[in-house]
Design a protein around this motif. Structure first.
Motif, PDB file in Angstrom:
ATOM      1  N   UNK A 111     -12.271   9.879  -3.671  1.00  0.00           N
ATOM      2  CA  UNK A 111     -13.513  10.421  -4.346  1.00  0.00           C
ATOM      3  C   UNK A 111     -13.063  11.595  -5.053  1.00  0.00           C
ATOM      4  N   UNK A 112     -12.238  12.489  -4.643  1.00  0.00           N
ATOM      5  CA  UNK A 112     -11.912  13.684  -5.430  1.00  0.00           C
ATOM      6  C   UNK A 112     -11.079  13.555  -6.394  1.00  0.00           C
ATOM      7  N   UNK A 113      -9.825  12.572  -6.104  1.00  0.00           N
ATOM      8  CA  UNK A 113      -8.522  12.360  -7.154  1.00  0.00           C
ATOM      9  C   UNK A 113      -8.173  11.080  -7.101  1.00  0.00           C
ATOM     10  N   UNK A 114      -6.977  10.936  -6.413  1.00  0.00           N
ATOM     11  CA  UNK A 114      -6.483   9.581  -6.606  1.00  0.00           C
ATOM     12  C   UNK A 114      -5.592   9.221  -5.032  1.00  0.00           C
ATOM     13  N   UNK A 115      -6.187   7.856  -4.591  1.00  0.00           N
ATOM     14  CA  UNK A 115      -5.325   7.816  -3.257  1.00  0.00           C
ATOM     15  C   UNK A 115      -4.175   6.983  -3.487  1.00  0.00           C
ATOM     16  N   UNK A 116      -3.101   7.615  -2.664  1.00  0.00           N
ATOM     17  CA  UNK A 116      -1.734   6.755  -2.947  1.00  0.00           C
ATOM     18  C   UNK A 116      -1.834   5.579  -2.521  1.00  0.00           C
ATOM     19  N   UNK A 117      -1.294   4.587  -3.411  1.00  0.00           N
ATOM     20  CA  UNK A 117      -1.302   3.091  -2.893  1.00  0.00           C
ATOM     21  C   UNK A 117      -0.483   2.764  -1.660  1.00  0.00           C
ATOM     22  N   UNK A 118      -0.852   1.732  -1.002  1.00  0.00           N
ATOM     23  CA  UNK A 118       0.152   1.441   0.131  1.00  0.00           C
ATOM     24  C   UNK A 118       1.447   0.499  -0.803  1.00  0.00           C
ATOM     25  N   UNK A 119       2.463   0.186   0.108  1.00  0.00           N
ATOM     26  CA  UNK A 119       3.310  -0.661  -0.418  1.00  0.00           C
ATOM     27  C   UNK A 119       3.653  -1.677   0.774  1.00  0.00           C
ATOM     28  N   UNK A 120       4.099  -2.878  -0.024  1.00  0.00           N
ATOM     29  CA  UNK A 120       4.625  -3.924   1.047  1.00  0.00           C
ATOM     30  C   UNK A 120       6.345  -3.957   0.837  1.00  0.00           C
ATOM     31  N   UNK A 121       6.800  -3.911   2.110  1.00  0.00           N
ATOM     32  CA  UNK A 121       8.272  -4.073   2.258  1.00  0.00           C
ATOM     33  C   UNK A 121       8.315  -5.490   2.466  1.00  0.00           C
ATOM     34  N   UNK A 122       9.389  -6.355   1.748  1.00  0.00           N
ATOM     35  CA  UNK A 122       9.273  -7.986   1.925  1.00  0.00           C
ATOM     36  C   UNK A 122      10.737  -7.990   2.407  1.00  0.00           C
ATOM     37  N   UNK A 123      11.163  -8.508   3.476  1.00  0.00           N
ATOM     38  CA  UNK A 123      12.620  -8.945   4.015  1.00  0.00           C
ATOM     39  C   UNK A 123      12.651 -10.547   3.681  1.00  0.00           C
ATOM     40  N   UNK A 124      13.440 -10.899   2.905  1.00  0.00           N
ATOM     41  CA  UNK A 124      13.681 -12.234   2.592  1.00  0.00           C
ATOM     42  C   UNK A 124      14.643 -12.691   3.800  1.00  0.00           C
ATOM     43  N   UNK A 125      14.713 -14.213   3.513  1.00  0.00           N
ATOM     44  CA  UNK A 125      15.647 -14.886   4.539  1.00  0.00           C
ATOM     45  C   UNK A 125      16.991 -14.560   4.318  1.00  0.00           C
ATOM     46  N   UNK A 126      17.622 -14.173   3.102  1.00  0.00           N
ATOM     47  CA  UNK A 126      18.840 -13.933   2.879  1.00  0.00           C
ATOM     48  C   UNK A 126      19.224 -12.572   3.431  1.00  0.00           C
ATOM     49  N   UNK A 127      18.306 -11.708   3.721  1.00  0.00           N
ATOM     50  CA  UNK A 127      18.500 -10.494   4.258  1.00  0.00           C
ATOM     51  C   UNK A 127      18.256  -9.493   3.472  1.00  0.00           C
ATOM     52  N   UNK A 128      17.930  -9.577   1.950  1.00  0.00           N
ATOM     53  CA  UNK A 128      17.643  -8.686   0.983  1.00  0.00           C
ATOM     54  C   UNK A 128      16.388  -8.173   1.419  1.00  0.00           C
ATOM     55  N   UNK A 129      15.998  -6.885   0.880  1.00  0.00           N
ATOM     56  CA  UNK A 129      14.712  -6.234   0.982  1.00  0.00           C
ATOM     57  C   UNK A 129      14.216  -5.601  -0.206  1.00  0.00           C
ATOM     58  N   UNK A 130      12.907  -6.009  -0.366  1.00  0.00           N
ATOM     59  CA  UNK A 130      12.314  -5.279  -1.676  1.00  0.00           C
ATOM     60  C   UNK A 130      11.066  -4.546  -1.042  1.00  0.00           C
ATOM     61  N   UNK A 131      10.505  -3.549  -1.789  1.00  0.00           N
ATOM     62  CA  UNK A 131       9.519  -2.591  -1.419  1.00  0.00           C
ATOM     63  C   UNK A 131       8.612  -2.366  -2.788  1.00  0.00           C
ATOM     64  N   UNK A 132       7.436  -3.088  -2.710  1.00  0.00           N
ATOM     65  CA  UNK A 132       6.464  -3.043  -3.948  1.00  0.00           C
ATOM     66  C   UNK A 132       5.259  -2.426  -3.575  1.00  0.00           C
ATOM     67  N   UNK A 133       4.656  -1.617  -4.430  1.00  0.00           N
ATOM     68  CA  UNK A 133       3.134  -1.166  -4.389  1.00  0.00           C
ATOM     69  C   UNK A 133       2.286  -2.522  -4.486  1.00  0.00           C
ATOM     70  N   UNK A 134       1.111  -2.321  -3.589  1.00  0.00           N
ATOM     71  CA  UNK A 134       0.276  -3.448  -3.896  1.00  0.00           C
ATOM     72  C   UNK A 134      -1.260  -2.818  -4.091  1.00  0.00           C
ATOM     73  N   UNK A 135      -1.922  -3.871  -4.513  1.00  0.00           N
ATOM     74  CA  UNK A 135      -3.454  -3.569  -4.835  1.00  0.00           C
ATOM     75  C   UNK A 135      -4.295  -3.657  -3.595  1.00  0.00           C
ATOM     76  N   UNK A 136      -4.530  -2.772  -2.638  1.00  0.00           N
ATOM     77  CA  UNK A 136      -4.860  -2.833  -1.372  1.00  0.00           C
ATOM     78  C   UNK A 136      -6.222  -3.740  -1.497  1.00  0.00           C
ATOM     79  N   UNK A 137      -7.046  -3.423  -2.117  1.00  0.00           N
ATOM     80  CA  UNK A 137      -8.344  -4.200  -2.460  1.00  0.00           C
ATOM     81  C   UNK A 137      -8.320  -5.575  -2.468  1.00  0.00           C
ATOM     82  N   UNK A 138      -7.270  -6.064  -3.299  1.00  0.00           N
ATOM     83  CA  UNK A 138      -7.177  -7.308  -3.228  1.00  0.00           C
ATOM     84  C   UNK A 138      -6.615  -8.100  -2.016  1.00  0.00           C
ATOM     85  N   UNK A 139      -6.025  -7.558  -1.266  1.00  0.00           N
ATOM     86  CA  UNK A 139      -5.215  -8.094   0.019  1.00  0.00           C
ATOM     87  C   UNK A 139      -5.959  -8.960   0.723  1.00  0.00           C
TER      88      UNK A 139
END
Length: 195
Positions: A111-139
């Protein structure tokens, strides 16, 4: 997200869509507008591909698949920072519905400023990982957790003419956020996509 998805699912949907699989500001494309993405995946197929970064999609006469079906372990409690295994569903695509919510302090911050968005960390079957911001209201609209195509070459197989989806690529996911601003526990629901 839901308004656009409803339009794409309805009788006034466009016959063609120019599609680029991308998101801005380091987000994961299928988590930005998941209901819209699922409507495109359900109702459209590749008509032309420039081989670079743009697809021409044509509306199908019938949807590629029906409504998602809740899995037996459908409802659970997720925790920020803790990994969640994507359920195996005989190789079928799996959706994740997550109800992340800001804490009281987070709502005041928003309400006063801006909320830091959450992130999703994805672990793929090949072992690689990726971390990205998400639009939490649409989850709560359901993200394609079993595949999570980040790039167009990963999305193309899902948008081909036939139903046969590629094998799942994601082993587990984890939501990461500052615990001062986000509730630690959240509801999680899983569903499978079938023809």
């Amino acid at each position: 997200d839901r308004t656009t998805a409803a339009r794409l699912e309805g009788p006034a949907a466009p016959r063609y869509i120019l599609y680029r699989h991308m998101a801005i500001d380091g987000t994961q494309p299928v988590t930005v507008d998941p209901a819209t993405w699922r409507a495109i995946w359900r109702w459209y197929q590749i008509e032309a591909d420039d081989g670079d970064d743009t697809l021409l999609l044509r509306r199908r006469q019938r949807p590629r698949f029906g409504e998602p079906r809740p899995l037996p372990q459908a409802t659970a409690v997720g925790r920020l920072g803790e990994p969640m295994d994507v359920p195996l569903a005989d190789g079928k695509p799996v959706l994740l519905y997550a109800d992340l919510a800001p804490s009281l302090a987070g709502r005041l911050l928003a309400a006063a400023w801006r909320l830091p968005p959450p992130e999703i960390e994805i672990e793929r079957l090949d072992g690689t990982r990726d971390r990205r911001r998400v639009v939490w209201a649409n989850l709560p609209n359901g993200i394609l957790a079993s595949h999570m195509p980040q790039w167009l070459y990963e999305a193309r197989p899902l948008l081909r003419t036939d139903w046969t989806p590629p094998p799942p690529t994601v082993r587990r996911v984890r939501f990461v956020a500052d615990g001062r601003w986000w509730r630690r526990d959240f509801e999680v629901r899983w569903a499978v996509v079938e023809r």
